[in-house]
Design a protein around this motif. Structure first.
Motif, PDB file in Angstrom:
ATOM      1  N   ASP A   1       0.827  -1.195   0.000  1.00 37.75           N
ATOM      2  CA  ASP A   1       0.000   0.000   0.000  1.00 37.75           C
ATOM      3  C   ASP A   1       0.868   1.255   0.000  1.00 37.75           C
ATOM      4  O   ASP A   1       1.503   1.577   1.005  1.00 37.75           O
ATOM      5  CB  ASP A   1      -0.918  -0.024   1.232  1.00 37.75           C
ATOM      6  CG  ASP A   1      -1.867   1.154   1.282  1.00 37.75           C
ATOM      7  OD1 ASP A   1      -2.230   1.678   0.209  1.00 37.75           O
ATOM      8  OD2 ASP A   1      -2.253   1.535   2.395  1.00 37.75           O
ATOM      9  N   ASN A   2       0.921   1.927  -1.138  1.00 34.62           N
ATOM     10  CA  ASN A   2       1.646   3.198  -1.280  1.00 34.62           C
ATOM     11  C   ASN A   2       3.081   3.093  -0.761  1.00 34.62           C
ATOM     12  O   ASN A   2       3.552   3.941  -0.011  1.00 34.62           O
ATOM     13  CB  ASN A   2       0.882   4.314  -0.569  1.00 34.62           C
ATOM     14  CG  ASN A   2       1.267   5.681  -1.081  1.00 34.62           C
ATOM     15  OD1 ASN A   2       1.546   5.849  -2.263  1.00 34.62           O
ATOM     16  ND2 ASN A   2       1.272   6.654  -0.198  1.00 34.62           N
ATOM     17  N   LEU A   3       3.771   2.057  -1.174  1.00 39.11           N
ATOM     18  CA  LEU A   3       5.084   1.709  -0.637  1.00 39.11           C
ATOM     19  C   LEU A   3       6.204   2.532  -1.259  1.00 39.11           C
ATOM     20  O   LEU A   3       6.345   2.593  -2.481  1.00 39.11           O
ATOM     21  CB  LEU A   3       5.334   0.230  -0.901  1.00 39.11           C
ATOM     22  CG  LEU A   3       6.412  -0.474  -0.100  1.00 39.11           C
ATOM     23  CD1 LEU A   3       6.107  -0.429   1.383  1.00 39.11           C
ATOM     24  CD2 LEU A   3       6.537  -1.909  -0.559  1.00 39.11           C
TER      25      LEU A   3
ATOM     26  N   GLN B   1       5.919   5.000  -4.093  1.00 39.28           N
ATOM     27  CA  GLN B   1       4.453   4.904  -4.093  1.00 39.28           C
ATOM     28  C   GLN B   1       3.912   3.726  -4.902  1.00 39.28           C
ATOM     29  O   GLN B   1       3.041   3.881  -5.751  1.00 39.28           O
ATOM     30  CB  GLN B   1       3.853   6.214  -4.591  1.00 39.28           C
ATOM     31  CG  GLN B   1       4.220   7.382  -3.713  1.00 39.28           C
ATOM     32  CD  GLN B   1       3.683   8.695  -4.220  1.00 39.28           C
ATOM     33  OE1 GLN B   1       3.510   8.883  -5.421  1.00 39.28           O
ATOM     34  NE2 GLN B   1       3.421   9.602  -3.315  1.00 39.28           N
ATOM     35  N   LEU B   2       4.393   2.535  -4.604  1.00 38.64           N
ATOM     36  CA  LEU B   2       3.926   1.318  -5.267  1.00 38.64           C
ATOM     37  C   LEU B   2       2.753   0.723  -4.494  1.00 38.64           C
ATOM     38  O   LEU B   2       2.823   0.542  -3.283  1.00 38.64           O
ATOM     39  CB  LEU B   2       5.057   0.288  -5.331  1.00 38.64           C
ATOM     40  CG  LEU B   2       4.679  -1.102  -5.841  1.00 38.64           C
ATOM     41  CD1 LEU B   2       4.297  -1.034  -7.322  1.00 38.64           C
ATOM     42  CD2 LEU B   2       5.823  -2.070  -5.636  1.00 38.64           C
TER      43      LEU B   2
ATOM     44  N   GLY C   1      17.797  -2.032 -12.750  1.00 40.79           N
ATOM     45  CA  GLY C   1      17.751  -0.833 -11.926  1.00 40.79           C
ATOM     46  C   GLY C   1      16.357  -0.286 -11.673  1.00 40.79           C
ATOM     47  O   GLY C   1      16.215   0.808 -11.129  1.00 40.79           O
ATOM     48  N   SER C   2      15.323  -1.027 -12.034  1.00 38.08           N
ATOM     49  CA  SER C   2      13.967  -0.505 -11.844  1.00 38.08           C
ATOM     50  C   SER C   2      13.357  -0.866 -10.493  1.00 38.08           C
ATOM     51  O   SER C   2      12.257  -0.426 -10.184  1.00 38.08           O
ATOM     52  CB  SER C   2      13.055  -0.981 -12.977  1.00 38.08           C
ATOM     53  OG  SER C   2      12.953  -2.385 -12.989  1.00 38.08           O
ATOM     54  N   GLY C   3      14.037  -1.696  -9.676  1.00 40.66           N
ATOM     55  CA  GLY C   3      13.580  -1.968  -8.317  1.00 40.66           C
ATOM     56  C   GLY C   3      13.002  -3.345  -8.071  1.00 40.66           C
ATOM     57  O   GLY C   3      12.460  -3.603  -6.995  1.00 40.66           O
ATOM     58  N   LYS C   4      13.110  -4.253  -9.016  1.00 42.20           N
ATOM     59  CA  LYS C   4      12.545  -5.602  -8.840  1.00 42.20           C
ATOM     60  C   LYS C   4      13.190  -6.332  -7.665  1.00 42.20           C
ATOM     61  O   LYS C   4      12.497  -6.845  -6.792  1.00 42.20           O
ATOM     62  CB  LYS C   4      12.724  -6.421 -10.124  1.00 42.20           C
ATOM     63  CG  LYS C   4      12.062  -5.816 -11.348  1.00 42.20           C
ATOM     64  CD  LYS C   4      12.365  -6.603 -12.613  1.00 42.20           C
ATOM     65  CE  LYS C   4      13.832  -6.727 -12.949  1.00 42.20           C
ATOM     66  NZ  LYS C   4      14.490  -5.510 -13.418  1.00 42.20           N
TER      67      LYS C   4
ATOM     68  N   GLU D   1       7.649   5.029   3.452  1.00 45.51           N
ATOM     69  CA  GLU D   1       6.212   5.281   3.518  1.00 45.51           C
ATOM     70  C   GLU D   1       5.475   4.029   3.131  1.00 45.51           C
ATOM     71  O   GLU D   1       5.993   3.184   2.432  1.00 45.51           O
ATOM     72  CB  GLU D   1       5.814   6.360   2.491  1.00 45.51           C
ATOM     73  CG  GLU D   1       5.914   7.771   2.936  1.00 45.51           C
ATOM     74  CD  GLU D   1       5.429   8.697   1.836  1.00 45.51           C
ATOM     75  OE1 GLU D   1       4.325   8.455   1.289  1.00 45.51           O
ATOM     76  OE2 GLU D   1       6.146   9.646   1.524  1.00 45.51           O
ATOM     77  N   GLY D   2       4.227   3.921   3.553  1.00 43.09           N
ATOM     78  CA  GLY D   2       3.372   2.830   3.137  1.00 43.09           C
ATOM     79  C   GLY D   2       3.471   1.609   4.028  1.00 43.09           C
ATOM     80  O   GLY D   2       4.112   1.634   5.075  1.00 43.09           O
TER      81      GLY D   2
END
Length: 67
Positions: free
Chosen positions: A6-8, A22-23, A40-43, A60-61
């Motif tokens: 939630d909004n991670l 904000q994932l 580099g996209s965060g996986k 956050e989140g």
């Protein structure tokens, strides 16, 4: 069983750099999902954060498993 992001927003503790912003995502039991994207996209950051790796911090989140 559900896994909810939630909004991670995730940052690297070492230099305070935000890697994921904000994932939000919801996965139900039995659902199969593939994370795809360029290097580099965060996986890997996302996977390591969910597993509790000490190098990453949730800025956050929330990560919720069955609420």
């Amino acid at each position: 069983m559900t896994l909810e992001l939630d909004n991670l927003t995730i940052k690297l503790k070492e230099n305070n750099k935000e890697i994921i912003k904000q994932l939000s995502l919801s996965l139900a039991k039995g659902e199969v999902v593939a994370l795809m994207g360029p290097n580099g996209s965060g996986k890997s950051t996302l996977a390591q954060t969910i597993m509790g790796h000490p190098s990453y911090e949730i800025k956050e989140g929330k990560i919720l498993l069955d609420n």
